[in-house]
Design an enzyme around this catalytic site. Structure first.
Site, PDB file in Angstrom:
ATOM      1  N   ASP A 119      -1.023  -4.185  -5.616  1.00  0.00           N
ATOM      2  CA  ASP A 119      -0.531  -3.175  -6.474  1.00  0.00           C
ATOM      3  C   ASP A 119       0.939  -3.633  -6.409  1.00  0.00           C
ATOM      4  OD1 ASP A 119      -0.256  -0.875  -8.069  1.00  0.00           O
ATOM      5  OD2 ASP A 119       0.137   0.502  -6.549  1.00  0.00           O
ATOM      6  N   ALA A 167       0.909  -1.154   0.081  1.00  0.00           N
ATOM      7  CA  ALA A 167      -0.112  -0.146  -0.167  1.00  0.00           C
ATOM      8  C   ALA A 167       0.650   1.125  -0.121  1.00  0.00           C
ATOM      9  CB  ALA A 167      -0.903  -0.100   1.329  1.00  0.00           C
ATOM     10  N   ALA A 168       2.156   1.500   0.430  1.00  0.00           N
ATOM     11  CA  ALA A 168       2.830   2.508   0.624  1.00  0.00           C
ATOM     12  C   ALA A 168       3.067   3.205  -0.705  1.00  0.00           C
ATOM     13  CB  ALA A 168       4.205   2.229   1.561  1.00  0.00           C
ATOM     14  N   ASP A 195       5.350  -8.706   5.444  1.00  0.00           N
ATOM     15  CA  ASP A 195       5.405  -9.435   4.456  1.00  0.00           C
ATOM     16  C   ASP A 195       4.288  -9.795   3.847  1.00  0.00           C
ATOM     17  OD1 ASP A 195       6.184 -10.881   2.074  1.00  0.00           O
ATOM     18  OD2 ASP A 195       7.715 -12.186   2.838  1.00  0.00           O
ATOM     19  N   SER A 242      -1.136   6.187  -2.303  1.00  0.00           N
ATOM     20  CA  SER A 242      -1.998   6.882  -3.095  1.00  0.00           C
ATOM     21  C   SER A 242      -3.438   6.135  -3.414  1.00  0.00           C
ATOM     22  CB  SER A 242      -1.280   7.143  -4.553  1.00  0.00           C
ATOM     23  OG  SER A 242      -0.125   7.471  -4.342  1.00  0.00           O
ATOM     24  N   LYS A 243      -3.436   4.929  -3.586  1.00  0.00           N
ATOM     25  CA  LYS A 243      -4.383   4.033  -3.743  1.00  0.00           C
ATOM     26  C   LYS A 243      -5.185   3.698  -2.371  1.00  0.00           C
ATOM     27  CE  LYS A 243      -2.233   2.530  -7.942  1.00  0.00           C
ATOM     28  NZ  LYS A 243      -0.863   2.717  -7.437  1.00  0.00           N
ATOM     29  N   ASP A 246       2.243  -2.741   4.109  1.00  0.00           N
ATOM     30  CA  ASP A 246       3.608  -2.830   3.295  1.00  0.00           C
ATOM     31  C   ASP A 246       4.614  -3.422   4.031  1.00  0.00           C
ATOM     32  OD1 ASP A 246       4.164  -0.951   0.372  1.00  0.00           O
ATOM     33  OD2 ASP A 246       5.689  -1.323   1.715  1.00  0.00           O
ATOM     34  N   CYS A 291       3.058  -0.921 -12.455  1.00  0.00           N
ATOM     35  CA  CYS A 291       3.243   0.129 -13.310  1.00  0.00           C
ATOM     36  C   CYS A 291       4.452  -0.415 -14.043  1.00  0.00           C
ATOM     37  CB  CYS A 291       3.456   1.394 -12.465  1.00  0.00           C
ATOM     38  SG  CYS A 291       4.961   1.127 -11.156  1.00  0.00           S
TER      39      CYS A 291
HETATM   40  C1  LIG Z   1       3.826  -0.129  -6.441  1.00  0.00           C
HETATM   41  S1  LIG Z   1       4.479   0.249  -4.949  1.00  0.00           S
HETATM   42  C2  LIG Z   1       2.775   0.573  -4.069  1.00  0.00           C
HETATM   43  C3  LIG Z   1       2.194   1.727  -4.447  1.00  0.00           C
HETATM   44  C4  LIG Z   1       0.921   2.098  -3.355  1.00  0.00           C
HETATM   45  N1  LIG Z   1      -0.095   0.933  -3.704  1.00  0.00           N
HETATM   46  C5  LIG Z   1       0.399   3.463  -3.779  1.00  0.00           C
HETATM   47  O1  LIG Z   1      -0.644   3.321  -4.652  1.00  0.00           O
HETATM   48  O2  LIG Z   1       0.872   4.327  -3.146  1.00  0.00           O
HETATM   49  C6  LIG Z   1       4.736  -1.550  -4.272  1.00  0.00           C
HETATM   50  C7  LIG Z   1       4.993  -1.507  -2.688  1.00  0.00           C
HETATM   51  O3  LIG Z   1       5.224  -2.913  -2.506  1.00  0.00           O
HETATM   52  C8  LIG Z   1       5.954  -2.873  -1.274  1.00  0.00           C
HETATM   53  N2  LIG Z   1       6.422  -4.448  -1.061  1.00  0.00           N
HETATM   54  C9  LIG Z   1       7.547  -4.699  -1.466  1.00  0.00           C
HETATM   55  N3  LIG Z   1       7.847  -6.171  -1.316  1.00  0.00           N
HETATM   56  C10 LIG Z   1       6.544  -6.347  -0.547  1.00  0.00           C
HETATM   57  C11 LIG Z   1       6.287  -7.376   0.277  1.00  0.00           C
HETATM   58  N4  LIG Z   1       6.854  -8.659   0.212  1.00  0.00           N
HETATM   59  N5  LIG Z   1       5.131  -7.319   1.021  1.00  0.00           N
HETATM   60  C12 LIG Z   1       4.349  -6.208   1.011  1.00  0.00           C
HETATM   61  N6  LIG Z   1       4.699  -5.045   0.422  1.00  0.00           N
HETATM   62  C13 LIG Z   1       5.919  -5.489  -0.327  1.00  0.00           C
HETATM   63  C14 LIG Z   1       7.020  -1.893  -1.423  1.00  0.00           C
HETATM   64  O4  LIG Z   1       7.543  -1.360  -0.185  1.00  0.00           O
HETATM   65  C15 LIG Z   1       6.133  -0.625  -2.093  1.00  0.00           C
HETATM   66  O5  LIG Z   1       5.751   0.284  -1.273  1.00  0.00           O
END
Ligand SMILES: C[S@@+](CC[C@H](N)C(=O)[O-])C[C@H]1O[C@@H](n2cnc3c(N)ncnc32)[C@H](O)[C@@H]1O
Lengths: 314, 137
Positions: free
Chosen positions: A183, A115-116, A165, A119-120, A138, A236
């Protein structure tokens, strides 16, 4: 075309000139910034109020969602009073599409698995009218701090922020969510317009690494869904291994996963691929959609809408 | 309803009905506010539920800017209306001198119908309690 080509790794050009029929247009557009867009935060303001606050930036309604506006790109929009008040959120138009396709409703239980910075999450929260339960997870501590800040600023009262995770969360929430957004972390090829730096990190081995991570996350998200629930998988990026390939992986594991058609009138999307590098994707994967930067003046995205059927009946 | 929430809803004249569907949680001198479903959620341990509502000090309860931005619109007393220019000054940490129809203590600062945040009024000085943010122009 040559003037743009020099920025791109040879292997990138070799892969995507085959995949994108109008590759010259793609290259050209990646040399420019995408249109600046904002989303009205309905938790704090009405559409008209935001239009009034941003009057000098010529807000222009976008045809596919009444809360999305294109604005003139000026320095320091994030320093404006209206932004501090959380009346609007600066967000690329393509990034608004996954929540629109997910279509969350008030009072539901929704999981945003990666989620981090939110935005969504903040968009989904507003679509749920600040009710119900939105689990925003996240795995990155640093990015979760930004997520919490955005949740505060947007005024989201229906969000529980988790830091774990995403591979684990599916079993903990097994069959309990009405909707799930995955996402996924990805190679971000679709964000080249924002920063060409993604090309410095780009490699085929990175694509393979992300695709393995995404396989785990899509499965985890699917586990969290209740039967009859809906999941959006988005990235993306352009790489089929991170997109059609991941959806194919899910379908191979779960006979009760069904890919649904996606429509958003007024927004141009292209069908997913049916083959890539000799691999054919199952027919339902064609329902997924690709968003290319040159079509709507946005970043690039990929979207899949998946329904969980009953384990036996489908 | 927690006593700190009752105290603030009385100070600002917020109808208790506004909190009907919300739950509260007191953790380390901070009250959090969220939809009841968020408060009851226990399948995973969240690091945060909803938003911070107020900080509890030995002799006072201080509402947060972010909570007041979303709930302060229901306030009927102890609100001070300022111009956009004044709002910007307050966000950037300045204080204002003004005569307002508010009791001394924490107040809600409003501008053009929106809540800017929380201030502390000791007539005639209004001090900003808005968290540090990037400068607003
Ligand atoms: C594309 S970004 C998300 C953008 C977010 N959905 C937004 O709209 O603001 C992908 C996110 O996946 C997180 N991420 C990476 N590996 C992950 C895992 N194993 N479990 C959960 N989150 C993970 C990253 O820290 C990153 O914030």
């Amino acid at each position: 075309m040559a003037q743009y080509l020099q920025d791109f790794p040879e292997e990138f050009v070799e892969r995507y000139s085959r995949l994108i029929p109008d590759f010259a247009d793609f290259l050209k557009v990646t040399g420019t910034a995408s249109r600046k867009t904002i989303r009205v935060n309905t938790l704090k303001a009405t559409k008209q109020e935001v239009v009034d606050w941003l009057g000098d930036l010529g807000p222009e309604a976008l045809p596919w969602w009444d809360l999305a506006f294109g604005i003139r790109d000026v320095e320091g929009i994030g320093k404006r009073l209206g932004h501090f008040l959380g009346l609007f959120y600066i967000q690329d138009a393509a990034s608004m599409i996954p929540p629109l396709v997910l279509d969350p409703k008030p009072e539901e239980t929704v999981l945003d698995l990666a989620a981090a910075p939110g935005s969504k999450t903040t968009q989904i929260s507003a679509m749920m009218q600040n009710t119900g339960l939105l689990i925003a997870n996240d795995s990155s501590s640093r990015r979760v701090r930004g997520l919490v800040g955005n949740v505060d600023r947007a005024g989201c009262l229906n969000v529980a922020v988790c830091r774990m995770d995403g591979n684990r969360i599916g079993r903990l929430l097994e069959n309990s969510c009405d909707r799930v957004l995955v996402d996924a972390p990805c190679t971000c090829e679709g964000t080249i317009r924002k920063s060409h730096q993604v090309l410095n990190r780009w490699s085929v081995s990175a694509i393979q690494r992300f695709s393995r991570l995404q396989n785990g996350l899509i499965v985890s998200g699917f586990r969290a869904l209740r039967p009859g629930g809906l999941m959006v998988y988005s990235t993306c990026t352009i790489a089929p291994e991170e997109n059609e390939g991941v959806v194919t992986y899910l379908l191979s594991k779960f006979p009760n996963a069904f890919v649904l058609p996606i429509e958003l009138p007024g927004f141009v999307m292209r069908p997913a691929l049916d083959t890539w590098k000799g691999e054919s994707f199952p027919e339902p994967v064609r329902h997924c959609r690709r968003i290319l930067p040159q079509d709507n003046d946005t970043e690039g995205f990929f979207l899949a809408l998946i329904r969980k059927g009953d384990a036996e009946a489908g | 309803m927690l006593k700190q929430v009752k105290e603030l809803s009385e100070r600002f004249g917020i109808d208790p009905g506004v909190f009907k569907r919300l739950g509260f949680m007191l953790r380390q001198e901070t009250v959090f506010i969220a939809d009841r479903k968020v408060m009851e959620f226990d399948q995973v341990k969240p690091i945060r539920r909803g938003i911070r509502f107020c900080r509890v000090f030995p002799h006072s309860v201080k509402p947060t800017t972010w909570a007041m931005q979303i709930l302060g619109k229901h306030a009927t007393r102890n609100c001070i209306d300022v111009t956009k220019e004044q709002a910007v000054e307050l966000i950037n940490g300045k204080q204002l001198k003004l005569n307002a129809a508010a009791e001394n203590g924490f107040v809600i600062i409003r501008c053009s119908g929106h809540v800017v945040g929380v201030g502390h009024y000791k007539s005639p000085i209004l001090k900003s309690q808005i968290p540090k943010y990037r400068p607003v122009e």
